[in-house]
Design a protein around this motif. Sequence first.
Motif, PDB file in Angstrom:
ATOM      1  N   HIS A 163       4.258  -6.974  -0.157  1.00 30.16           N
ATOM      2  CA  HIS A 163       3.312  -7.783  -0.945  1.00 30.16           C
ATOM      3  C   HIS A 163       3.687  -9.268  -0.830  1.00 30.16           C
ATOM      4  O   HIS A 163       2.893 -10.120  -1.116  1.00 30.16           O
ATOM      5  N   GLU A 164       4.914  -9.552  -0.380  1.00 31.53           N
ATOM      6  CA  GLU A 164       5.475 -10.890  -0.122  1.00 31.53           C
ATOM      7  C   GLU A 164       5.866 -11.623  -1.407  1.00 31.53           C
ATOM      8  O   GLU A 164       6.965 -12.124  -1.520  1.00 31.53           O
ATOM      9  N   THR A 165       4.975 -11.683  -2.362  1.00 36.25           N
ATOM     10  CA  THR A 165       5.313 -12.152  -3.712  1.00 36.25           C
ATOM     11  C   THR A 165       4.194 -11.693  -4.637  1.00 36.25           C
ATOM     12  O   THR A 165       3.023 -11.675  -4.239  1.00 36.25           O
ATOM     13  N   GLU A 182      -4.930 -10.788  -4.218  1.00 33.10           N
ATOM     14  CA  GLU A 182      -5.798  -9.684  -4.686  1.00 33.10           C
ATOM     15  C   GLU A 182      -6.051  -8.694  -3.550  1.00 33.10           C
ATOM     16  O   GLU A 182      -6.058  -7.484  -3.751  1.00 33.10           O
ATOM     17  N   ASN A 183      -6.285  -9.230  -2.347  1.00 29.53           N
ATOM     18  CA  ASN A 183      -6.588  -8.313  -1.236  1.00 29.53           C
ATOM     19  C   ASN A 183      -5.351  -7.539  -0.799  1.00 29.53           C
ATOM     20  O   ASN A 183      -5.424  -6.362  -0.456  1.00 29.53           O
ATOM     21  N   ARG A 184      -4.196  -8.212  -0.813  1.00 29.98           N
ATOM     22  CA  ARG A 184      -2.943  -7.526  -0.445  1.00 29.98           C
ATOM     23  C   ARG A 184      -2.728  -6.356  -1.415  1.00 29.98           C
ATOM     24  O   ARG A 184      -2.364  -5.255  -1.013  1.00 29.98           O
ATOM     25  N   ILE A 185      -2.953  -6.605  -2.704  1.00 35.90           N
ATOM     26  CA  ILE A 185      -2.761  -5.558  -3.711  1.00 35.90           C
ATOM     27  C   ILE A 185      -3.795  -4.448  -3.506  1.00 35.90           C
ATOM     28  O   ILE A 185      -3.480  -3.258  -3.572  1.00 35.90           O
ATOM     29  N   ARG A 186      -5.039  -4.860  -3.216  1.00 32.63           N
ATOM     30  CA  ARG A 186      -6.082  -3.858  -2.947  1.00 32.63           C
ATOM     31  C   ARG A 186      -5.644  -2.936  -1.795  1.00 32.63           C
ATOM     32  O   ARG A 186      -5.772  -1.713  -1.874  1.00 32.63           O
ATOM     33  N   CYS A 187      -5.081  -3.545  -0.747  1.00 31.83           N
ATOM     34  CA  CYS A 187      -4.620  -2.749   0.401  1.00 31.83           C
ATOM     35  C   CYS A 187      -3.565  -1.738  -0.052  1.00 31.83           C
ATOM     36  O   CYS A 187      -3.633  -0.553   0.302  1.00 31.83           O
ATOM     37  N   LEU A 189      -2.984  -0.493  -2.986  1.00 34.01           N
ATOM     38  CA  LEU A 189      -3.535   0.558  -3.849  1.00 34.01           C
ATOM     39  C   LEU A 189      -4.346   1.557  -3.025  1.00 34.01           C
ATOM     40  O   LEU A 189      -4.280   2.769  -3.248  1.00 34.01           O
ATOM     41  N   ASP A 190      -5.095   1.047  -2.043  1.00 37.47           N
ATOM     42  CA  ASP A 190      -5.848   1.953  -1.156  1.00 37.47           C
ATOM     43  C   ASP A 190      -4.891   2.885  -0.413  1.00 37.47           C
ATOM     44  O   ASP A 190      -5.103   4.096  -0.334  1.00 37.47           O
ATOM     45  N   LEU A 191      -3.833   2.292   0.130  1.00 43.25           N
ATOM     46  CA  LEU A 191      -2.871   3.099   0.905  1.00 43.25           C
ATOM     47  C   LEU A 191      -2.266   4.186   0.030  1.00 43.25           C
ATOM     48  O   LEU A 191      -2.137   5.347   0.445  1.00 43.25           O
ATOM     49  N   LYS A 192      -1.918   3.813  -1.199  1.00 44.53           N
ATOM     50  CA  LYS A 192      -1.339   4.774  -2.136  1.00 44.53           C
ATOM     51  C   LYS A 192      -2.317   5.915  -2.412  1.00 44.53           C
ATOM     52  O   LYS A 192      -1.960   7.089  -2.367  1.00 44.53           O
ATOM     53  N   SER A 193      -3.562   5.536  -2.704  1.00 47.81           N
ATOM     54  CA  SER A 193      -4.499   6.574  -3.133  1.00 47.81           C
ATOM     55  C   SER A 193      -4.916   7.466  -1.964  1.00 47.81           C
ATOM     56  O   SER A 193      -5.276   8.619  -2.155  1.00 47.81           O
ATOM     57  N   ILE A 194      -4.827   6.949  -0.742  1.00 53.95           N
ATOM     58  CA  ILE A 194      -5.118   7.803   0.425  1.00 53.95           C
ATOM     59  C   ILE A 194      -4.027   8.864   0.586  1.00 53.95           C
ATOM     60  O   ILE A 194      -4.293   9.991   1.000  1.00 53.95           O
ATOM     61  N   GLY A 195      -2.804   8.509   0.237  1.00 53.29           N
ATOM     62  CA  GLY A 195      -1.724   9.498   0.329  1.00 53.29           C
ATOM     63  C   GLY A 195      -0.544   9.077   1.174  1.00 53.29           C
ATOM     64  O   GLY A 195       0.394   9.849   1.379  1.00 53.29           O
ATOM     65  N   PHE A 220       5.614  -5.852 -10.704  1.00 50.32           N
ATOM     66  CA  PHE A 220       4.591  -5.322  -9.800  1.00 50.32           C
ATOM     67  C   PHE A 220       5.067  -4.020  -9.147  1.00 50.32           C
ATOM     68  O   PHE A 220       4.335  -3.029  -9.081  1.00 50.32           O
ATOM     69  N   LEU A 221       6.315  -4.034  -8.682  1.00 52.98           N
ATOM     70  CA  LEU A 221       6.839  -2.832  -8.005  1.00 52.98           C
ATOM     71  C   LEU A 221       6.908  -1.662  -8.977  1.00 52.98           C
ATOM     72  O   LEU A 221       6.636  -0.517  -8.611  1.00 52.98           O
ATOM     73  N   ARG A 222       7.251  -1.955 -10.225  1.00 52.90           N
ATOM     74  CA  ARG A 222       7.315  -0.860 -11.205  1.00 52.90           C
ATOM     75  C   ARG A 222       5.938  -0.225 -11.376  1.00 52.90           C
ATOM     76  O   ARG A 222       5.800   0.977 -11.516  1.00 52.90           O
ATOM     77  N   GLN A 223       4.912  -1.062 -11.331  1.00 57.14           N
ATOM     78  CA  GLN A 223       3.556  -0.517 -11.475  1.00 57.14           C
ATOM     79  C   GLN A 223       3.128   0.252 -10.235  1.00 57.14           C
ATOM     80  O   GLN A 223       2.526   1.306 -10.323  1.00 57.14           O
ATOM     81  N   LEU A 224       3.429  -0.314  -9.079  1.00 57.51           N
ATOM     82  CA  LEU A 224       2.979   0.294  -7.817  1.00 57.51           C
ATOM     83  C   LEU A 224       3.732   1.583  -7.504  1.00 57.51           C
ATOM     84  O   LEU A 224       3.189   2.511  -6.942  1.00 57.51           O
ATOM     85  N   GLN A 225       5.012   1.623  -7.864  1.00 59.09           N
ATOM     86  CA  GLN A 225       5.877   2.768  -7.529  1.00 59.09           C
ATOM     87  C   GLN A 225       5.820   3.094  -6.026  1.00 59.09           C
ATOM     88  O   GLN A 225       5.442   4.202  -5.626  1.00 59.09           O
TER      89      GLN A 225
END
Length: 357
Positions: A163-165, A182-187, A189-195, A220-225
């Motif tokens: 995410h870089e920062t 926002e787009n980096r985070i969107r990416c 979250l998409d990657l996570k939800s795809i599996g 952020f990392l705690r949220q993303l896991q």
Amino acid sequence: MTERERIRELYGKGQLPPEEYAPLIDERNPEEAEYLFSLARERCHAVFGDEVYLRAIIEFSNYCASDCNYCGIRRSNGKAERYRMSREAILTCAGRAHSFGFRTVVLQSGEDPAYSDEEICGIVRDIRREFPEMAVTLSIGEKSRESYQRYYDAGADRYLLRHETASFSLYKRLKPANQLLENRIRCLLDLKSIGYQVGAGMMLGAPYQQTDDLVQDLLFLRQLQPEMIGIGPFIPHKDTPFRDFPAGTVELTLFMLGVLRLMFPEALIPATTALGTLDPKGREKGILAGANVIMPNVSPVENRGKYLLYDGKICTGEDAAMCSACMERRMAAIGRTISRSRGDAPGWEKKDRAAGC
Ligand code: SAM
Ligand code: FES
């Protein structure tokens, strides 16, 4: 109990909320760091034992449509000598990595639009077909959800996208104006939800970075896991706008590796090449601070000196065979063994993929 003892006890249990890490980072000292590393090693050992995982990294293109202020292969660097590897050359390289015992290959590049989704899927499928026991990790930047889904369906298992920062203001200073956090985070979250098993992370000591930015990263990392967390020191490159900024330090990077291990006992955390660039023993120190992954470069030797993200990058001369043997020796010297398994994140299982690409 003093405030300091309370904080020590909480982080020892992995229960310190990220927002309380600021004083720990600001007031760190060698003694505190050693204590942190001993806890981090214990935590890592409880999950992974003495094993360190190897990832063979193939840097297959240094063309980049992006223009990050810190990065030596940014679009505006007219001095970078550009190269692209063909599908066949990538497969040959993956085959060599396989023959040296690697069971994960990481395909990394700049944001290179010359490779269509079909081509990326074809490369992933080739490798999975020829070497079914090998995991394929992609690290090719920001894409649409549809593209990520296609790569996953073709057989990619993991995706690295730091995410870089997590600080919006710092992101603006590191990246070109057309790139948004926002787009980096969107990416991610998409990657996570795809599996995918997902890797995020940040540079340490990046220009303008403050302790509060690091706390934002931890939150952020705690949220993303993420399943993987890649951090490394910022190192300047002479042909970028950040050429005159000082490099991040090994000391802060190691400290943050320890912090991350306590917060994420099951994460796959590399001791990065950037760490090894600033200190000849940087990768060993990274492992002893809580990391458990090493990512040797197996790109063809003729390309290695061209994927220069920062000045002084190490391992630009050796052959893949040498890298593999060198890592084995270095890890043995600190009492670690190299795992020959794929090294998936604990408990991860691939979700069903659609047929074809
Ligand atoms: N294009 C892909 C992406 O953006 O995720 C992958 C390639 S990119 C070069 C890989 C990573 O290199 C970045 O996420 C960044 O953290 C790191 N990097 C780039 N320039 C660096 C520098 N000057 N010092 C340290 N790390 C750097
Ligand atoms: Fe594109 Fe660094 S600016 S990979």
